[in-house]
Design an enzyme around this catalytic site. Structure first.
Site, PDB file in Angstrom:
ATOM      1  N   LYS A   1       0.853  -1.191   0.000  1.00 17.88           N
ATOM      2  CA  LYS A   1       0.000   0.000   0.000  1.00 17.88           C
ATOM      3  C   LYS A   1       0.886   1.237   0.000  1.00 17.88           C
ATOM      4  CE  LYS A   1      -1.805   2.618   3.107  1.00 17.88           C
ATOM      5  NZ  LYS A   1      -1.775   3.939   2.386  1.00 17.88           N
TER       6      LYS A   1
ATOM      7  N   GLU B   1       9.779   0.760  10.996  1.00 22.99           N
ATOM      8  CA  GLU B   1      10.784   1.832  10.947  1.00 22.99           C
ATOM      9  C   GLU B   1      10.028   3.118  11.202  1.00 22.99           C
ATOM     10  OE1 GLU B   1      12.512   4.910  10.187  1.00 22.99           O
ATOM     11  OE2 GLU B   1      12.477   4.387   8.051  1.00 22.99           O
TER      12      GLU B   1
ATOM     13  N   CYS C   1      12.806  10.809   8.579  1.00 20.45           N
ATOM     14  CA  CYS C   1      12.884  10.242   9.922  1.00 20.45           C
ATOM     15  C   CYS C   1      14.278  10.420  10.499  1.00 20.45           C
ATOM     16  CB  CYS C   1      12.488   8.773   9.901  1.00 20.45           C
ATOM     17  SG  CYS C   1      13.495   7.771   8.782  1.00 20.45           S
TER      18      CYS C   1
ATOM     19  N   GLU D   1       8.966  15.304  17.238  1.00 24.33           N
ATOM     20  CA  GLU D   1       9.536  15.139  15.903  1.00 24.33           C
ATOM     21  C   GLU D   1       8.949  16.228  14.997  1.00 24.33           C
ATOM     22  OE1 GLU D   1      10.423  11.613  12.663  1.00 24.33           O
ATOM     23  OE2 GLU D   1       8.546  11.518  13.795  1.00 24.33           O
TER      24      GLU D   1
END
Length: 504
Positions: A197, A273, A307, A404
């Site tokens: 996906k 991850e 990330c 973040e």
């Protein structure tokens, strides 16, 4: 900051390619292009202009069920995929790499249109990385073997590395094609089948890959691509009882949902991850110009939508002011503009939600007392473009230090001693990557051993290679991608023990 302090290019792209119509917009199941069972579509947009690129067929639970059924059929004993030897899998992956290389310009252009990242980054970084990933795991296809194990007399014991089965892969929007290959490469090398996906914001390169998978003549059902939304198609994959493993790259919050769904359904194998709040420690004895360059590239690369972004930069007292000054001067050379223009080095955020989140964090930093050294606002007349932003005087308690950011914001902290820097850098629930800049080998070794992250870079940043494992400590993930370590995530180890006749 005034707009005149930024280099901004506009106008039409000089690239020798234009896409008038995107060819592949349907769901890819069993080597066929299909429409959504429920007849739904969704738009994918160019974040640089806000215009719709095309409508894409939206996969729902029923479409995922069909994709999983096709993948399961392709995994059955006696299927052409299961009968294919390991060298054959390697040849198909190499053929796919050849086709990606042939279509490199088209794929890089699609990636830039869909993500807003600068074209040269798409072409030289994402496409190069994707091709290398496919070739690397093609080479592993006939080398992921078991062992013969000495045991008690009268027994022969061996292990086999067998595919896990049907793997669900959920790909993020920041590196759509690269993450597609990070998951497809080891999964197919080990003999699994896939239901992938792509992110709803960026489905176009994944769908083009479907056409290349057809052209490479992979058996039907080995790779299936279901564009759709996380709450529907993604949830259907993670909860499906016939999906044996799920691999997900994205936020920590969604990763927790994926892990819970995998556990509550059929206890799927999981690779995650997830997010990072990454520390970069700059010691006074380092090559300062090198540290400024790498730290800023780490913060601003892909508009900070990584990330691995260098979110927290700790600089030792003796060089702190000079580091800030040089960082501001370097930021002034960043070129904001049309991502398809080769001169552009800074594009837009992916969508309005991400834009608003970053702008809110920038506002909070100013309100909490950080010093705005550069940027801090939106670029005039460009709805999703944010100026590269630098804050000094950032403190550990500030929101911008704890969350973040996922945007083009460089936060510069001050520290005095090595132990202080390490303790503060590790004061996070996330542990993806970190970096150290120093001329001392002893310090490099001692600090890298102390960092609670899955990757530590010394005198470099974002030095990712397909041969080296990548993944996080703590809440930054589960398992490893890339390198030989990735193969374990897509293999089951079977022990076979045989009673032997007594031998002379």
């Amino acid at each position: 900051m005034a707009d005149r302090e930024f280099r901004v290019f506009g106008g039409s792209s000089p690239l020798p390619i234009s896409i008038q119509q995107v060819t592949h917009t349907k769901i890819f199941i069993n080597n066929e292009w299909r429409r959504s069972i429920r007849g739904r579509t969704f738009p994918t947009q160019n974040p640089a202009t806000g215009t719709e690129i095309c409508q894409v067929e939206e996969a729902g639970k029923d479409d995922v069920d069909e994709a999983v059924a096709a993948a399961k059929a392709a995994m059955q004993n006696g299927s052409s995929w299961r009968r294919m030897d390991s060298c054959g899998r390697g040849r198909l992956l190499n053929k796919l790499a050849d086709l990606v290389e042939r279509d490199r310009l088209l794929l890089a252009t699609l990636e830039t249109l869909d993500t807003g990242k600068p074209f040269l980054q798409s072409y030289f970084m994402d496409l190069e990385g994707s091709i290398r990933t496919l070739r690397y795991f093609a080479g592993w296809a006939d080398k992921n073997h078991g062992q013969s194990i000495p045991t008690d007399e009268g027994f022969l014991c061996l292990t086999r590395h067998e595919p896990v089965g049907v793997c669900g892969a959920i790909v993020p929007w920041n590196f759509p094609l690269l993450m597609f290959t990070w998951k497809l490469g080891p999964a197919l090398s080990c003999g699994n089948t896939l239901v992938i996906k792509p992110a709803e914001q960026t489905p176009l390169t994944a769908l083009h890959m479907g056409s290349l998978i057809q052209e490479a003549k992979f058996p039907a059902g080995v790779v299936n691509i279901v564009p759709g939304f996380g709450t529907t198609a993604g949830a259907a994959i993670t909860n499906h009882m016939d999906v044996d493993k799920v691999t997900f790259t994205g936020s920590t919050a969604v990763g927790q949902l994926v892990l819970a769904a995998a556990a509550s359904s059929n206890l799927k194998r999981v690779t995650l991850e997830l997010g990072g709040n990454n520390a970069c420690i700059v010691f006074a004895d380092c090559d300062l110009e090198l540290a400024v360059e790498y730290a800023q590239n780490g913060a601003f690369y892909n508009q900070g939508q990584c990330c691995t972004a260098a979110s927290r930069i700790f600089v030792q007292d003796a060089v702190y002011e000079e580091f800030v000054r040089r960082s501001v001067e370097k930021a002034k050379t960043i070129v904001i503009g049309d991502p398809l223009d080769p001169r552009t080095s800074h594009g837009p955020q992916i969508d309005r939600r991400q834009f608003d989140k970053v702008m809110d964090l920038i506002k909070s930093a100013a309100e909490e007392g950080a010093t705005l050294e550069f940027g801090g606002g939106a670029v005039s007349n460009r709805s999703l473009f944010i100026q590269p932003t630098i804050f000094s005087g950032v403190k550990d308690h500030m929101r911008i230090a704890k969350e973040e950011i996922f945007g083009p914001v460089q936060c510069i902290f001050r520290f005095s001693s090595q132990q202080e820097a390490v303790d503060r850098a590790n004061r996070s629930q996330l542990g993806l990557v970190s970096a150290i800049f120093t001329s001392s080998m002893d310090r490099a070794l001692s600090v890298s051993a102390a960092m609670e992250t899955g990757t530590v870079w010394v005198n470099c940043y974002n030095a990712l290679h397909v041969q080296t494992p990548f993944g996080g400590f703590k809440m930054s993930g589960v398992g490893r991608e890339l390198g030989q370590y990735a193969l374990a995530a897509y293999s089951e180890v079977k022990t076979v023990t045989m009673k032997c006749r007594k031998m002379l």
